[in-house]
Design a protein around this motif. Structure first.
Motif, PDB file in Angstrom:
ATOM      1  N   VAL A   1     -11.038  -2.749   5.379  1.00  0.00           N
ATOM      2  CA  VAL A   1     -11.383  -1.503   4.702  1.00  0.00           C
ATOM      3  C   VAL A   1     -12.575  -0.841   5.396  1.00  0.00           C
ATOM      4  O   VAL A   1     -13.569  -1.499   5.717  1.00  0.00           O
TER       5      VAL A   1
ATOM      6  N   ARG B   1     -16.195   1.337   1.591  1.00  0.00           N
ATOM      7  CA  ARG B   1     -15.820   0.522   0.435  1.00  0.00           C
ATOM      8  C   ARG B   1     -14.669   1.188  -0.304  1.00  0.00           C
ATOM      9  O   ARG B   1     -14.542   2.407  -0.288  1.00  0.00           O
ATOM     10  N   GLU B   2     -13.860   0.377  -0.922  1.00  0.00           N
ATOM     11  CA  GLU B   2     -12.729   0.926  -1.660  1.00  0.00           C
ATOM     12  C   GLU B   2     -13.204   1.576  -2.951  1.00  0.00           C
ATOM     13  O   GLU B   2     -14.236   1.201  -3.505  1.00  0.00           O
ATOM     14  N   GLN B   3     -12.460   2.570  -3.388  1.00  0.00           N
ATOM     15  CA  GLN B   3     -12.718   3.232  -4.663  1.00  0.00           C
ATOM     16  C   GLN B   3     -11.869   2.539  -5.725  1.00  0.00           C
ATOM     17  O   GLN B   3     -10.651   2.412  -5.562  1.00  0.00           O
TER      18      GLN B   3
ATOM     19  N   TYR C   1      -8.530   3.443  -0.537  1.00  0.00           N
ATOM     20  CA  TYR C   1      -9.387   3.153   0.611  1.00  0.00           C
ATOM     21  C   TYR C   1      -8.736   3.663   1.881  1.00  0.00           C
ATOM     22  O   TYR C   1      -7.590   4.121   1.869  1.00  0.00           O
ATOM     23  N   THR C   2      -9.458   3.576   2.968  1.00  0.00           N
ATOM     24  CA  THR C   2      -8.917   3.799   4.305  1.00  0.00           C
ATOM     25  C   THR C   2      -9.196   2.537   5.114  1.00  0.00           C
ATOM     26  O   THR C   2     -10.149   1.808   4.834  1.00  0.00           O
ATOM     27  N   ASN C   3      -8.364   2.301   6.107  1.00  0.00           N
ATOM     28  CA  ASN C   3      -8.604   1.164   6.985  1.00  0.00           C
ATOM     29  C   ASN C   3      -9.634   1.538   8.044  1.00  0.00           C
ATOM     30  O   ASN C   3      -9.719   2.695   8.459  1.00  0.00           O
TER      31      ASN C   3
ATOM     32  N   ARG D   1      -6.731   0.844  -6.545  1.00  0.00           N
ATOM     33  CA  ARG D   1      -7.678   0.758  -5.427  1.00  0.00           C
ATOM     34  C   ARG D   1      -7.281   1.787  -4.385  1.00  0.00           C
ATOM     35  O   ARG D   1      -6.125   1.837  -3.952  1.00  0.00           O
TER      36      ARG D   1
ATOM     37  N   GLU E   1       0.837  -1.206   0.000  1.00  0.00           N
ATOM     38  CA  GLU E   1       0.000   0.000   0.000  1.00  0.00           C
ATOM     39  C   GLU E   1       0.870   1.254   0.000  1.00  0.00           C
ATOM     40  O   GLU E   1       1.801   1.366   0.788  1.00  0.00           O
TER      41      GLU E   1
ATOM     42  N   LEU F   1     -14.071   8.423   1.373  1.00  0.00           N
ATOM     43  CA  LEU F   1     -13.036   7.678   2.096  1.00  0.00           C
ATOM     44  C   LEU F   1     -12.832   8.236   3.502  1.00  0.00           C
ATOM     45  O   LEU F   1     -12.765   7.481   4.476  1.00  0.00           O
TER      46      LEU F   1
END
Length: 165
Positions: A148, A151-153, A138-140, A136, A62, A108
């Motif tokens: 995630v 939802r991830e972009q 996202y944030t945790n 992809r 990441e 996000l």
């Protein structure tokens, strides 16, 4: 002027913008008389905030991009006066640019806030560059590494710089 690493890494994104057929002008983004670092006015109606990550973390693959309260405030201020606002994340090692619209970026941050239950001092947007697939972002989830938040972009590799115009 001495060339800084930031100039080299963000310059790749700026070159792609300048080479686009719809490009006419680029200027530093200012709030009042204060120049905002790594934010640019493109043509007359678009603001883009640039950040770069040299390489992904080896254990997670990441890229990590940190946004402080000051960064978020600058983005919010731009959104109040600009027609279009984007966040472009330069993934240097993979030579890709993950460009998020303001709505995508805000979703996000909001997902992270919701998972934490309150605002935080800073937020990390994470980007992966899976081989042969779209990027992809996202944030945790708060306190849950590898999970995630929201939802991830999914971001097309070819989205940037055309999305700015």
């Amino acid at each position: 002027m001495k060339i800084r690493t930031e100039h080299q890494n963000l310059g790749a994104a700026l070159m792609q913008i300048a080479e686009h057929d719809s490009f006419t002008a680029i200027n530093p983004w200012k709030v009042g008389n204060i120049r905002i670092n790594n934010a640019f006015l493109i043509n007359t109606d678009t603001c883009v905030f640039l950040k770069y990550g040299n390489e992904p973390k080896r254990n997670t693959e990441e890229y990590q991009f940190t946004y402080t309260a000051d960064h978020l405030e600058s983005i919010r201020q731009a959104s109040q006066v600009m027609h279009k606002v984007f966040v472009a994340l330069v993934c240097v090692e993979d030579q890709e640019i993950c460009c998020l619209s303001l709505d995508e970026f805000n979703s996000l941050i909001e997902a992270r806030r919701a998972s934490h239950g309150a605002a935080e001092d800073s937020y990390q947007v994470l980007v992966t560059v899976p081989e042969g697939k779209s990027l992809r972002a996202y944030t945790n989830a708060s306190g849950r590494r590898g999970v995630v938040a929201g939802r991830e972009q999914v971001v097309s590799r070819s989205k940037f710089p055309a999305c700015l115009f």
